[in-house]
Write a protein that holds these residues in place. Structure first.
Motif, mmCIF file in Angstrom:
data_model
loop_
_atom_site.group_PDB
_atom_site.id
_atom_site.type_symbol
_atom_site.label_atom_id
_atom_site.label_comp_id
_atom_site.label_asym_id
_atom_site.label_seq_id
_atom_site.Cartn_x
_atom_site.Cartn_y
_atom_site.Cartn_z
ATOM 1 N N LEU A 73 -12.173 -41.897 -9.457
ATOM 2 C CA LEU A 73 -13.548 -41.493 -9.162
ATOM 3 C C LEU A 73 -14.079 -42.230 -7.939
ATOM 4 O O LEU A 73 -14.795 -41.643 -7.115
ATOM 5 N N ALA A 74 -13.723 -43.501 -7.782
ATOM 6 C CA ALA A 74 -14.151 -44.279 -6.620
ATOM 7 C C ALA A 74 -13.562 -43.700 -5.334
ATOM 8 O O ALA A 74 -14.251 -43.648 -4.303
ATOM 9 N N GLN A 75 -12.319 -43.249 -5.385
ATOM 10 C CA GLN A 75 -11.704 -42.628 -4.196
ATOM 11 C C GLN A 75 -12.425 -41.336 -3.827
ATOM 12 O O GLN A 75 -12.690 -41.068 -2.649
ATOM 13 N N LEU A 76 -12.749 -40.529 -4.845
ATOM 14 C CA LEU A 76 -13.509 -39.295 -4.585
ATOM 15 C C LEU A 76 -14.862 -39.621 -3.980
ATOM 16 O O LEU A 76 -15.320 -38.961 -3.034
ATOM 17 N N ASP A 77 -15.527 -40.646 -4.516
ATOM 18 C CA ASP A 77 -16.834 -41.045 -4.016
ATOM 19 C C ASP A 77 -16.741 -41.531 -2.579
ATOM 20 O O ASP A 77 -17.563 -41.154 -1.737
ATOM 21 N N ALA A 78 -15.744 -42.344 -2.266
ATOM 22 C CA ALA A 78 -15.576 -42.869 -0.909
ATOM 23 C C ALA A 78 -15.361 -41.753 0.105
ATOM 24 O O ALA A 78 -15.748 -41.879 1.269
ATOM 25 N N ALA A 79 -14.759 -40.650 -0.347
ATOM 26 C CA ALA A 79 -14.507 -39.508 0.535
ATOM 27 C C ALA A 79 -15.681 -38.524 0.540
ATOM 28 O O ALA A 79 -15.612 -37.482 1.197
ATOM 29 N N GLY A 80 -16.747 -38.827 -0.207
ATOM 30 C CA GLY A 80 -17.906 -37.943 -0.259
ATOM 31 C C GLY A 80 -17.676 -36.682 -1.082
ATOM 32 O O GLY A 80 -18.363 -35.681 -0.884
ATOM 33 N N LEU A 81 -16.715 -36.720 -2.007
ATOM 34 C CA LEU A 81 -16.341 -35.524 -2.764
ATOM 35 C C LEU A 81 -16.747 -35.558 -4.234
ATOM 36 O O LEU A 81 -16.612 -34.549 -4.927
ATOM 37 N N LEU A 82 -17.237 -36.669 -4.728
ATOM 38 C CA LEU A 82 -17.462 -36.815 -6.165
ATOM 39 C C LEU A 82 -18.410 -35.753 -6.729
ATOM 40 O O LEU A 82 -18.132 -35.152 -7.769
ATOM 41 N N ASP A 83 -19.505 -35.491 -6.052
ATOM 42 C CA ASP A 83 -20.453 -34.502 -6.558
ATOM 43 C C ASP A 83 -20.034 -33.061 -6.260
ATOM 44 O O ASP A 83 -20.733 -32.130 -6.646
ATOM 45 N N ARG A 84 -18.899 -32.878 -5.603
ATOM 46 C CA ARG A 84 -18.361 -31.530 -5.366
ATOM 47 C C ARG A 84 -17.300 -31.141 -6.393
ATOM 48 O O ARG A 84 -16.771 -30.027 -6.343
ATOM 49 N N VAL A 85 -16.965 -32.043 -7.317
ATOM 50 C CA VAL A 85 -15.932 -31.737 -8.307
ATOM 51 C C VAL A 85 -16.387 -30.577 -9.187
ATOM 52 O O VAL A 85 -17.469 -30.612 -9.779
ATOM 53 N N ASP A 86 -15.561 -29.547 -9.246
ATOM 54 C CA ASP A 86 -15.816 -28.391 -10.097
ATOM 55 C C ASP A 86 -15.023 -28.488 -11.390
ATOM 56 O O ASP A 86 -15.476 -28.058 -12.440
ATOM 57 N N ARG A 87 -13.816 -29.081 -11.295
ATOM 58 C CA ARG A 87 -12.935 -29.147 -12.463
ATOM 59 C C ARG A 87 -11.874 -30.218 -12.249
ATOM 60 O O ARG A 87 -11.343 -30.366 -11.157
ATOM 61 N N VAL A 88 -11.583 -30.969 -13.297
ATOM 62 C CA VAL A 88 -10.410 -31.833 -13.289
ATOM 63 C C VAL A 88 -9.250 -30.912 -13.672
ATOM 64 O O VAL A 88 -9.259 -30.316 -14.745
ATOM 65 N N VAL A 89 -8.270 -30.779 -12.797
ATOM 66 C CA VAL A 89 -7.171 -29.843 -13.023
ATOM 67 C C VAL A 89 -6.026 -30.525 -13.762
ATOM 68 O O VAL A 89 -5.535 -30.018 -14.772
ATOM 69 N N LYS A 90 -5.590 -31.686 -13.263
ATOM 70 C CA LYS A 90 -4.435 -32.352 -13.872
ATOM 71 C C LYS A 90 -4.466 -33.845 -13.601
ATOM 72 O O LYS A 90 -4.838 -34.275 -12.518
ATOM 73 N N LEU A 91 -4.053 -34.607 -14.603
ATOM 74 C CA LEU A 91 -3.796 -36.033 -14.448
ATOM 75 C C LEU A 91 -2.321 -36.280 -14.719
ATOM 76 O O LEU A 91 -1.734 -35.651 -15.603
ATOM 77 N N GLY A 92 -1.745 -37.201 -13.978
ATOM 78 C CA GLY A 92 -0.382 -37.664 -14.234
ATOM 79 C C GLY A 92 -0.445 -39.150 -14.520
ATOM 80 O O GLY A 92 -0.902 -39.923 -13.680
#
Length: 151
Positions: A73-92
């Motif tokens: 989530l921190a990586q998404l936030d740093a890239a300015g993408l956190l509030d654009r998440v529509d769906r978590v598709v897959k975790l490994g």
């Protein structure tokens, strides 16, 4: 409610996004999909190291997986993408474990449950949970992810 507000409501704080430790980037966006590199577990600024079934208990492994999820989530936030998440598709989830340890799915739940807590129904995802003999820097767990983004 924004994702940032939901994270705060859950009483969570995102760590500072970790810099890559080798020749790769933290994430790549292709179309409306973002692929995140594997993230390691830092709790209170310290890397969680060890092997499940040897020096780390299943519950501690779940906490480490949750820490990986927070770093995602921190990586998404740093890239300015956190509030654009529509769906978590897959975790490994990659779990450093002994050959006889078979609770990798329970460990991976730490990251999976976090995604559902943060994103609700959109946090439900496909997943892999794999036992491995070793991970970078001696980490106990590593988690990578794929997310779908809103325009």
């Amino acid at each position: 409610m924004t994702i940032h507000a939901r994270i705060a409501e859950l009483g969570l704080t995102l760590p500072t996004a970790a810099a890559p430790v080798a020749s790769y980037v933290p994430l790549v966006v292709v179309g409306n999909m973002v692929h995140l590199s594997g993230q390691l577990p830092f709790i209170d600024g310290q890397l969680v190291t060890g092997r499940l079934g040897e020096s780390i208990a299943t519950e501690q492994g779940g906490d480490a997986a949750r820490a990986c999820g927070l770093m995602i989530l921190a990586q998404l936030d740093a890239a300015g993408l956190l509030d654009r998440v529509d769906r978590v598709v897959k975790l490994g989830a990659f779990v450093s474990s002994t050959p006889d340890f078979t609770d990798q799915p329970k460990v991976a739940n730490g990251a999976s449950d976090l995604m559902v807590a943060v994103f609700g129904e959109a946090g439900k995802h496909a997943r892999s949970a794999v036992g491995v003999p070793a991970l970078p820097l001696g980490a106990a767990v590593e988690v990578d992810a794929i997310f779908a983004l809103r325009d």
